[in-house]
Enzyme design. Structure first.
Site, mmCIF file in Angstrom:
data_model
loop_
_atom_site.group_PDB
_atom_site.id
_atom_site.type_symbol
_atom_site.label_atom_id
_atom_site.label_comp_id
_atom_site.label_asym_id
_atom_site.label_seq_id
_atom_site.Cartn_x
_atom_site.Cartn_y
_atom_site.Cartn_z
ATOM 1 N N ASP A 153 51.650 23.588 -10.816
ATOM 2 C CA ASP A 153 52.600 23.655 -9.670
ATOM 3 C C ASP A 153 54.048 23.527 -9.990
ATOM 4 O O ASP A 153 54.055 23.146 -11.018
ATOM 5 C CB ASP A 153 51.846 23.316 -8.335
ATOM 6 N N LYS A 168 46.485 29.831 -10.011
ATOM 7 C CA LYS A 168 46.556 28.465 -9.786
ATOM 8 C C LYS A 168 45.679 28.142 -8.816
ATOM 9 O O LYS A 168 44.973 27.023 -9.073
ATOM 10 C CB LYS A 168 48.165 28.161 -9.006
#
Length: 211
Positions: free
Chosen positions: A138, A120
């Site tokens: 997210d 991420k």
């Protein structure tokens, strides 16, 4: 969700915010890398409060490494998990100096090899610092994608893969920011603010349906 509806949703989000930006404060790829690393399980607001004091003092790998873990902690102690984050940032700074000429590498494998940097974080850096069409999923993006049925998946990796597959190329660079902001301010977790949502008529969130 069919591709025509998906395109209309993305077009509305783009028209509403043609040049979306991260809410993290940064002025270089390295500052962004540090800020994103610190933002795990923390708000952008809390990170900005810390880095607004840190970066004027130290905003290069050498300068932050020179602070040492204890020195860095004095700036980031208001952020959750600051002990482990300080350890990771210091180790990452050392690797950047030793292996990458103090530059943030524009390379996924090299980024993910840095302590504290997962997929991420690498996606955010590649997208926001270097303009790659990556999508960092997210909690906000995961929620919005599943709730609207824009791209459904049981985990963040599945949602990322689906988004990369179904999002037209013209939207890919910015969709990360649109979905985060939509999830942060409109399609919030507990009670989505449907009455103020610009894509409400296109959303496939089941409580909005009469059947």
């Amino acid at each position: 969700m069919n591709k025509d509806k998906r395109r209309i949703i993305l077009t509305r989000l783009r028209d509403n915010n043609p040049k979306p930006e991260t809410e993290l404060n940064f002025s270089s790829p390295f500052e962004l890398l540090v800020a994103v690393t610190l933002s795990a399980q923390a708000t952008d607001v809390s990170v900005n409060k810390a880095t607004d004091k840190l970066f004027p003092v130290a905003n290069t790998p050498e300068a932050i490494y020179a602070l040492g873990e204890e020195g860095l902690k004095t700036y980031i102690k208001t952020i959750g998990l600051y002990n482990s984050k300080a350890t990771n940032v210091i180790k990452a700074c050392k690797m950047l100096v030793d292996l990458h000429g103090s530059k943030v590498p524009e390379n996924r494998e090299a980024l993910e090899a840095l302590p504290g940097v997962g997929r991420k974080t690498a996606n955010v850096v590649l997208n926001t610092a270097f303009g790659w069409p990556t999508i960092a999923v997210d909690t906000h993006i995961f929620r919005v994608s599943n709730r609207t049925k824009l791209a459904m998946g049981k985990n963040v990796d599945q949602v990322e893969a689906k988004l990369l597959k179904v999002i037209p190329s013209e939207f890919k660079v910015d969709v990360h920011h649109w979905l985060i902001l939509h999830g942060r301010y409109t399609c919030v977790a507990r009670k989505p603010r449907c009455g103020s949502c610009i894509i409400e008529d296109l959303c496939e969130y089941s409580p909005l349906k009469k059947t």
